[in-house]
Each structure stands twice: as C-alpha cells, then as structure tokens.
Design a protein around this motif. Sequence first.
Motif, short mmCIF file in Angstrom:
data_model
loop_
_atom_site.label_atom_id
_atom_site.label_comp_id
_atom_site.label_asym_id
_atom_site.label_seq_id
_atom_site.Cartn_x
_atom_site.Cartn_y
_atom_site.Cartn_z
N GLU A 12 22.26 -21.32 -26.38
CA GLU A 12 22.84 -20.52 -25.44
C GLU A 12 22.24 -20.78 -23.78
O GLU A 12 22.98 -20.69 -22.75
N ALA B 161 24.00 -22.18 -20.33
CA ALA B 161 23.70 -21.65 -19.15
C ALA B 161 23.04 -22.48 -18.03
O ALA B 161 23.55 -22.92 -16.91
N ARG C 69 25.59 -25.33 -17.37
CA ARG C 69 26.88 -24.84 -16.48
C ARG C 69 26.36 -24.77 -14.87
O ARG C 69 27.17 -25.27 -14.12
N ASP D 209 33.36 -20.85 -12.95
CA ASP D 209 33.14 -19.97 -12.04
C ASP D 209 31.65 -19.58 -11.59
O ASP D 209 30.67 -19.46 -12.34
N ALA E 86 29.98 -17.93 -9.74
CA ALA E 86 29.10 -16.47 -9.56
C ALA E 86 28.44 -16.18 -10.91
O ALA E 86 27.41 -15.94 -11.27
N THR E 87 29.54 -16.37 -11.98
CA THR E 87 29.20 -16.27 -13.64
C THR E 87 28.07 -17.28 -13.83
O THR E 87 27.00 -16.62 -14.55
N ALA E 88 28.24 -18.37 -13.64
CA ALA E 88 27.04 -19.46 -13.96
C ALA E 88 25.78 -18.97 -13.50
O ALA E 88 24.67 -19.18 -13.95
N LYS E 89 25.60 -18.60 -12.13
CA LYS E 89 24.62 -18.39 -11.46
C LYS E 89 23.80 -17.16 -12.09
O LYS E 89 22.60 -17.03 -12.32
N ARG E 90 24.74 -16.22 -12.46
CA ARG E 90 24.15 -14.74 -12.91
C ARG E 90 23.62 -15.15 -14.19
O ARG E 90 22.24 -14.63 -14.60
N GLU E 91 24.36 -15.80 -15.08
CA GLU E 91 23.91 -16.13 -16.72
C GLU E 91 22.62 -16.92 -16.52
O GLU E 91 21.78 -16.69 -17.20
N GLU F 158 20.44 -17.15 -14.18
CA GLU F 158 19.30 -16.34 -13.50
C GLU F 158 18.81 -15.46 -14.80
O GLU F 158 17.50 -15.47 -15.03
N GLU F 159 19.47 -14.91 -15.44
CA GLU F 159 18.93 -13.88 -16.66
C GLU F 159 18.63 -14.80 -17.56
O GLU F 159 17.40 -14.46 -17.88
#
Length: 427
Positions: free
Chosen positions: A95, A99, A102, A407, A409-414, A416-417
């Motif tokens: 996973e 990420a 992506r 997306d 924003a989602t790609a960056k957030r995931e 990052e985490e």
Amino acid sequence: MTLLVTGGRILRPDHTVERADVRIDTDGDIDAIGDLERTERDQPLDAEGGLVTPGFVNAHGHAAMTLLRGYADDKPLDAWLQEDIWPTEAELGPEDIAAGARLAAVEMIRSGTTAFADMYFHVPELVDVIDEAGLRARVGHGVVTVGKDEAAAEADVQEALDIAAEYDGAADGRVRTAVMPHATHTVDTDSLERLVAGAQERGVPLHFHFNETESYLDPDGTGERPGAYADRLDLLGDSAWAAHGVHLTDEEIDRLADTGTAVVHCPASNMKLASGLAPVERLREAGVTVALGTDGAASNNDLDMFGEMRDAAMVGKLAADDASAVPASAVVEMATQAGADALGLPGGKIAEGEPADLAVVDLSGAHLTPEHDLVSHLAYAARGSDVRHTVCDGKVLLRDGELLTLDPATAKREAEERAREAVERAS
Ligand SMILES: N[C@@H](CCSC[C@H]1O[C@@H](n2cnc3c(=O)[nH]cnc32)[C@H](O)[C@@H]1O)C(=O)O
Ligand SMILES: [Zn+2]
C-alpha cells in the motif's frame, strides 16, 4: 468521439515547429495532422498559444521513492543507499508503494511525462496505479542478491521473472515489462545468468544500473571491467537499456554502441550524489541511443523532465568542456524519441499512426518570451508547471492543469502519511 487538439503549433520529429491541429482516433492513435476542420465527432482540446510536444519519456526511475524525497540528502551513493534508503525501503509494504507511485503519477502527468521506466518492488500495486493514472510504462522487479542468503536471492530472482511474464501487456497494453537486475555488482553471477536466460525466454528486455560510481567498476572481484563482464553474460543487447553509464572507458562505449545497448543519462542524480560526469557527447558520437531519466525522487528531488533536459544540456557542456556539446535539440530528442526507443515503447514523436502521447506546453509565461526558438525554450526555459494538457494513448489525463484520472489532494495526503509512518518504523 475523436479528440481534436486545436489551434496549437506542433513539434515535428525533425524538431521543426509548424501550426497544425492534431486529430486522435478512438483507438488513441494520431489520425491526421494539419489544418483540420472540426466536425461534430471531435471533442476539442484547446492548444492555442501552446506548443504540442511528444509526451516526455522518463527512462529510468523508482516512482514510489517519492516517499523518500528529502528524507536523506547530501550523501554519496553507497552510504545513502546502505544507511538511509535500503533500511527504510525494507519497511515499505504494497500500500505504501501504491501511495508513492500515485504521488509520482500526479507529478509526472502535471509535467507532461506520458511514459516511464520503473525498477522497484511490489510491482502489482504499481501496475494498478499506472492503469488508474492512464500512463504508459516499462516496469520490473529490481533484484538485489548481495547480503541475502541463497533462498532469499533465489526468491528475488523468481519474483522478477514471474512479474515480467505476468504483467507484460497489462493496462490495455500500456504496461510492458522488463527483467531488472539492480546492477552488475549487487547481483551475483549465477543470478545474473538466470535473469538473462529468463528475459530471453520471456522475450522481454533487461534494465540495470551501470557504471554509476567507482564501486561498480570491479563487479565480480576479478578486475574485469563491467562492460566486458556484462557483455560476456549477455546483459548487453539492442533491447537492453542501462542507467547512468557515468564511468565508461572508450572500450565500454564501443561495446555499448556495438551491442545496441541504450544508456539513460540521469544528470540530476549524478550531480546530487556526486557520482561523476557522464560522457554524453562521446556516447552520442559513438552512436549509442542516449535517453534521459530522473532516477528516484530521493536523488533528484523531483520528476520534472524539463529540469532534466536543462541539467543534461548544462552538465553535458561542462563534461565535454565545449559549449556546443549536448545542444537543446539533443536533450529534447533524449527526453522524447530516444526514451521511447530505449524502452521499446511506442510514442516519442508526433506523427500519423503513432499513439497520441503528447503534452501541450503553454507559452504565455514571461520566462518563455520572446519566441525566438521553441526548442531552446523546451530545453532551457520551460518548466513542468507550464504544461497545460497531457494526453496518453489518446486519453486526456490533464486538461487545463486539472488532473482527470487521479485526485492530487488525496494522493498527497496519503503519501505524506505513509512516508511519515515508514520513516518512524525504520528508526
Ligand atoms: N528487491 C530489491 C530492491 C531493488 S529496487 C531498486 C533499488 O534501486 C535503488 N536506487 C535508487 N536510485 C539508485 C541509484 O541511483 N543507484 C543505485 N540504486 C538506486 C532503490 O533505492 C531500490 O532499492 C531489494 O531487495 O532491495
Ligand atoms: Zn536508479
């Protein structure tokens, strides 16, 4: 519906620029180029004030390494890999790779890249991301056997061969595979021989890091140069492509030329890791196909092929001690047609019958004015952020700067985490 790229100027394979529209058929191929009347079947894509270029081909990299961007900088290759990168990569699960890949896809599409080569692990997850993103790629499982016991080495070799067989032709044919030993000195001779034989059986190419730093130069401890060693093991050949090629003897350059092995120049990575100055001008003069790659985002630190073109032209002059070396037209060629040739993928040029892999570069910026020479602008002045549209296999992936397949924003957030968690696990 057909797609009609209207009102722009196009970069022809001979690097002349002409005013022309481009019609793309429902199979994703370029159907017609010229002054075209829009019909009701055409969905328009506005290229007014833009330059329609072939999509860029990033011919060497490790997409999910975006997770390690800025994590370990300012170190030489061996220490960087052994102390920082490999211990953290050991913590990356499927996973995480998805990420990271992506995020890489977002960055590549936004900067006009339509095809790339990837050597990493958890390849099935990468393939899913490529499918979703709409990109084209040549992918493989990177094999390292040094420091592994026989069973682990054997499993790594087998995984590389299985992946190469299973995923060739995935994502509607946009994904092709290769067998990818990491390098001549990080994979033992027996394993290299098995990988070469496996690649030949499966009819897929080979890709590996080659002569990047001094530590590559005596691969099996006998004093034999890597060029002679790789040639003897049949790693070289006209479907193989080698990354870096920094430290090359004249004999090795001739061997690459004679065997038809392509070389991917990675100027930013070579400068950042202080690996050395690749002899790009000499390789080109010898008739070697030289493509361009960013390498992973941890040694670059971005995936923008415009930056890579500029770096290649600049450092190529320094390496040759000649301002006329590696001119603008050469780096544009390296980033497009030569990349497609090296990877054995279609695209790399805007011509009828070719798949529609292209980018529209907006020319309205102050930094792109005046328009004396648009090839010069591509090489020296434009940036990834000037890309307005990106099309791969006839499908619009980026329209007016907006990503249509992912997306961001989602790609960056995931990313990052997952990057934060992986680094925590590794420390
Ligand atoms: N399965 C292997 C992983 C190999 S993937 C390819 C490897 O190349 C590494 N890599 C990235 N950039 C470079 C480079 O410039 N030179 C050599 N290796 C690199 C990357 O970090 C990754 O570990 C293992 O068991 O470790
Ligand atoms: Zn690499």
